[in-house]
Design a protein around this motif. Structure first.
Motif, PDB file in Angstrom:
ATOM      1  N   LYS A  26       0.878  -1.175   0.000  1.00 27.07           N
ATOM      2  CA  LYS A  26       0.000   0.000   0.000  1.00 27.07           C
ATOM      3  C   LYS A  26       0.910   1.218   0.000  1.00 27.07           C
ATOM      4  O   LYS A  26       1.841   1.299   0.799  1.00 27.07           O
ATOM      5  N   SER A  28       1.940  -3.537  -6.148  1.00 24.36           N
ATOM      6  CA  SER A  28       1.086  -2.532  -5.507  1.00 24.36           C
ATOM      7  C   SER A  28      -0.377  -2.937  -5.473  1.00 24.36           C
ATOM      8  O   SER A  28      -0.929  -3.452  -6.443  1.00 24.36           O
ATOM      9  N   ASP A  29      -1.023  -2.664  -4.334  1.00 25.65           N
ATOM     10  CA  ASP A  29      -2.457  -2.876  -4.211  1.00 25.65           C
ATOM     11  C   ASP A  29      -3.186  -1.536  -4.302  1.00 25.65           C
ATOM     12  O   ASP A  29      -4.403  -1.475  -4.199  1.00 25.65           O
ATOM     13  N   THR A  30      -2.428  -0.460  -4.480  1.00 27.92           N
ATOM     14  CA  THR A  30      -3.006   0.885  -4.458  1.00 27.92           C
ATOM     15  C   THR A  30      -3.402   1.352  -5.858  1.00 27.92           C
ATOM     16  O   THR A  30      -4.452   1.972  -6.034  1.00 27.92           O
ATOM     17  N   ARG A  34      -7.007   1.869  -7.669  1.00 29.39           N
ATOM     18  CA  ARG A  34      -8.047   1.909  -6.638  1.00 29.39           C
ATOM     19  C   ARG A  34      -8.505   3.326  -6.315  1.00 29.39           C
ATOM     20  O   ARG A  34      -7.712   4.267  -6.394  1.00 29.39           O
ATOM     21  N   VAL A  45      -8.863   6.010  -3.607  1.00 30.03           N
ATOM     22  CA  VAL A  45      -8.114   6.222  -2.364  1.00 30.03           C
ATOM     23  C   VAL A  45      -8.459   7.573  -1.749  1.00 30.03           C
ATOM     24  O   VAL A  45      -8.976   8.470  -2.419  1.00 30.03           O
ATOM     25  N   CYS A 101      -2.383   7.096   3.175  1.00 29.99           N
ATOM     26  CA  CYS A 101      -3.279   6.637   2.114  1.00 29.99           C
ATOM     27  C   CYS A 101      -4.252   5.601   2.667  1.00 29.99           C
ATOM     28  O   CYS A 101      -3.859   4.672   3.358  1.00 29.99           O
ATOM     29  N   ARG A 102      -5.543   5.811   2.388  1.00 28.28           N
ATOM     30  CA  ARG A 102      -6.557   4.842   2.773  1.00 28.28           C
ATOM     31  C   ARG A 102      -7.206   4.294   1.505  1.00 28.28           C
ATOM     32  O   ARG A 102      -7.591   5.076   0.638  1.00 28.28           O
ATOM     33  N   HIS A 103      -7.294   2.983   1.406  1.00 29.96           N
ATOM     34  CA  HIS A 103      -7.981   2.390   0.251  1.00 29.96           C
ATOM     35  C   HIS A 103      -9.484   2.447   0.477  1.00 29.96           C
ATOM     36  O   HIS A 103      -9.951   2.145   1.571  1.00 29.96           O
ATOM     37  N   LYS A 107     -13.500   1.352  -0.884  1.00 24.88           N
ATOM     38  CA  LYS A 107     -14.241   0.399  -1.726  1.00 24.88           C
ATOM     39  C   LYS A 107     -14.769   1.125  -2.939  1.00 24.88           C
ATOM     40  O   LYS A 107     -14.707   0.646  -4.053  1.00 24.88           O
TER      41      LYS A 107
END
Lengths: 320, 320
Positions: A172, A265-267, A270, A272, A311-313, A315
C-alpha cells in the motif's frame, strides 16, 4: 577466540567434538572453551556434553543472535556485521548513533523487543517479542531528493521475502506491506544528509512474524500461515532480497525497482483517500512516479501529484 | 545568579555599581559577586573596581559569548539560546548532537575557532580566530525534498546582512556568497529526516570577518572594508535577517525568498561550467527553479536542470 568460532566448529562437525580438539584448533585452553560453552548454554543453545566424547550442538535458541543471522546468509554487504539486542530503545536510534560514529555500510541492528519502537511521524509501533525488528545502515551515493526511492525499494524487498514464504503480500502506497487486507510490515526510513549528498540512511523494518498483535487491522506471518516461522530464516531471506534490490538500485537506478513496486502494488487503480498536511484528497490512484509520489485523478478530472501522506484504500469513491 | 545577570546590571547602570547593591538585587553574597566579577575579567571583560564606588563595565572582549550575542539582539526565535565555544571540533557537529538530544529550535552554536571545520562534500574549511563560525538549529515542518530551500534562504540572509554593513555581496549558485569576485561566506546545511518530514536542519554558516585568509580566491569583511568589524554586531544582524527570512518562508513559502535569491544572484545570465558527479556541463545559467535547481541552456539549445554540483563562472562560454 569467540563463542561464534566454537559454534561454527560444532556446526561444521555436526557431532561430538572434544574439548581438547576445540582448545587446540582455536588456540586456547580447555577452561576457556568450557567458559564459552557455558555462555552459549545460558544464551539458550542446547549443547550436549559427554565425558569421553566432548560437546555436541543439539539445538539453537529462537533468538536473532548475530551468529544465527550470519550462519548461511547469502549476502556480501548487508549483515556483514550484525548487532543483536535482547531489549533496546529502538533499533533505528541505535543504528543512527552507530552511523554517526562511522560504522560501515550494511551493518544490521536487530532486537528481540524495543521499548520505544516507533512508526512514521512519531507514531508508536508495537514491537513485542517474536517479531523481526531491525535497522540496516545504508550509504548510497545519492542526492537527498532521491532518498524516498530507498523506502519504496524496501517495501519491494519485504514483499518479495514474504512471497518467498508463501504469503500473498502486497504494497500500500508508499511503503506499508499488507497480507489479506491487514498490515504485516512497517518501514521507517531516516536519513542524515547535506544539501548535495546523503551521509547515511537508516532503513528500519518491522515485520510481524510470531508475535501477538492486539490490533484487528494488523496480522502476523504465524496467523496467516497457521504455524510458527523461523525468524532467522526470514531475516536472512529479507536481507538477501534487500541486497539484491539495493545493488540493482545502485547499478541501474530506481526504474527497475519501481516496476516491481507497481507489480506488487495494491493501491494503483483503486479509489483512495490521502490525508496530507492540511487536506484530504480523494480520487483514483493512477501511478507512482520516479520520485515515489502518488498520482491521483480526482473526480473532476484533475490530476494531483502527492509527495507524502497517509493513504486509505476505499471500496468506492463515495465511501464514508 | 549567573555572570550574565551581573553583566546585565552593569550594562543597564552604565556607571559604578556597589557590590552590596549587586549582591542584594541578585540575592547572593558579596563574595559570590566578587567571584563572578573575577570570572568575567578572566574572560576578557574590562571591569573597573573602586573601593567606595563598586564595579563598572569599561570594555567588552572581542568574543562571541552568549551574553554578547544576546545583548540587544532583536529576534524572537533564533539565538534565544546561544552556546559559545572558544574551540570546538565543528559547530555543525555539536549542533547535530544537541539536536539529536532534542534541543529547542533556534539554538545557535558559535565558536571562536574550529579544529575540524568543514565545507560541502567533506572539504576542509579554514576557520581561524576572527571569523563568525556558527550553526543554527531549525525544525521546519517541511518535506525533506524541500530542504534545499533553507540553504538558498541562508545565502539570501547572509547577503542582506553583508549589504547592511556596506558590502556589495552577491550569490553564486547555489549558496556561496562573494564580494568583489572572492568568496566571503560558506554555508553547509545538514539535515536529519524521515521520508515524510524533516526532523531538524543544521544551518552551518562561516563568514570571513576579521580573520586572516591565506587564499587568493577568498576575502574577508575586514579586507573589503579596510577596517575591523564588530563580530557581535554582524552576527546579530545576520540572525535578524535569518529570522525574518525564515518566518517569511514558513508563512509564505519559498517563492518570496527565491525572488530575493534571483535579485542577489551573480550566476543568472552568465556562462557557467557546472561539475556534477560524472560530467561537466557548460552553458548559460537561465534561472533557478522552486527546487533550487539551476536551469542551464547549453550551446546546442537544449535546456538542462541541475540539482546539485559545483558551479564556476566563465568569462565566455569557450574559456578554458
Amino acid at each position: 577466540m569467540t563463542k561464534e568460532e566454537i559454534l561454527q566448529v560444532l556446526r561444521e562437525k555436526n557431532d561430538y567434538v572434544s574439548g581438547e580438539y576445540l582448545a587446540e584448533s582455536l588456540g586456547v585452553t580447555r577452561t576457556a572453551i568450557w567458559k564459552q560453552i557455558h555462555t552459549l548454554i545460558k544464551e539458550g543453545y542446547v549443547i550436549d556434553s559427554q565425558q569421553n566424547k566432548g560437546y555436541r550442538l543439539v539445538g539453537v535458541p529462537d533468538r536473532l543472535y548475530a551468529s544465527e543471522v550470519k550462519y548461511g546468509l547469502q549476502t556480501k554487504l548487508l549483515g556483514k556485521r550484525v548487532v543483536h539486542f535482547n531489549v533496546t530503545t529502538s533499533t533505528n536510534i541505535v543504528a543512527r548513533q552507530m552511523a554517526e560514529e562511522g560504522v560501515e555500510e550494511g551493518t544490521v541492528i536487530v532486537a528481540e523487543t524495543q521499548t520505544r519502537g516507533k512508526g512514521r511521524l512519531g507514531r508508536k509501533f508495537i514491537t513485542k517479542g517474536g517479531g523481526v525488528w531491525m535497522s540496516v545502515i545504508l550509504k548510497p551515493n545519492i542526492d537527498p531528493m532521491h532518498a524516498s526511492s530507498i523506502t519504496l525499494m524496501a517495501a519491494v524487498s519485504v514483499t518479495k521475502a514474504l512471497r518467498g514464504m508463501g504469503l500473498e503480500a502486497v504494497i500500500k502506497w508508499p511503503n506499508d506491506v499488507f497480507v489479506n487486507g491487514k498490515k504485516i510490515c512497517g518501514i521507517l526510513t531516516e536519513m542524515s544528509a547535506e544539501t548535495d549528498i546523503v551521509n547515511f540512511i537508516i532503513l528500519g523494518i518491522g515485520v510481524n512474524v510470531n508475535n501477538d498483535i492486539p490490533l484487528e487491522t494488523a496480522t502476523t506471518m504465524k496467523a496467516e500461515l497457521g504455524k510458527e516461522v523461523s525468524r532467522v530464516r526470514f531475516i536472512q531471506a529479507l536481507l538477501e532480497e534487500l541486497e539484491e534490490d539495493y545493488l540493482t538500485f545502485k547499478e541501474k537506478g530506481f526504474t527497475p525497482i519501481l516496476w516491481n513496486w507497481r507489480r506488487f502494488s495494491d493501491t494503483l487503480g483503486r479509489p483512495v483517500e490521502v490525508s496530507c498536511q492540511d487536506e484530504k484528497i480523494r480520487g483514483v490512484a493512477q501511478d507512482v512516479d520516479e520520485d515515489g509520489s502518488l498520482i491521483v485523478k480526482l473526480t473532476d478530472g484533475t490530476v494531483k501529484k502527492i509527495v507524502s501522506g497517509d493513504c486509505r484504500h476505499l471500496k468506492n469513491i463515495k465511501e464514508k
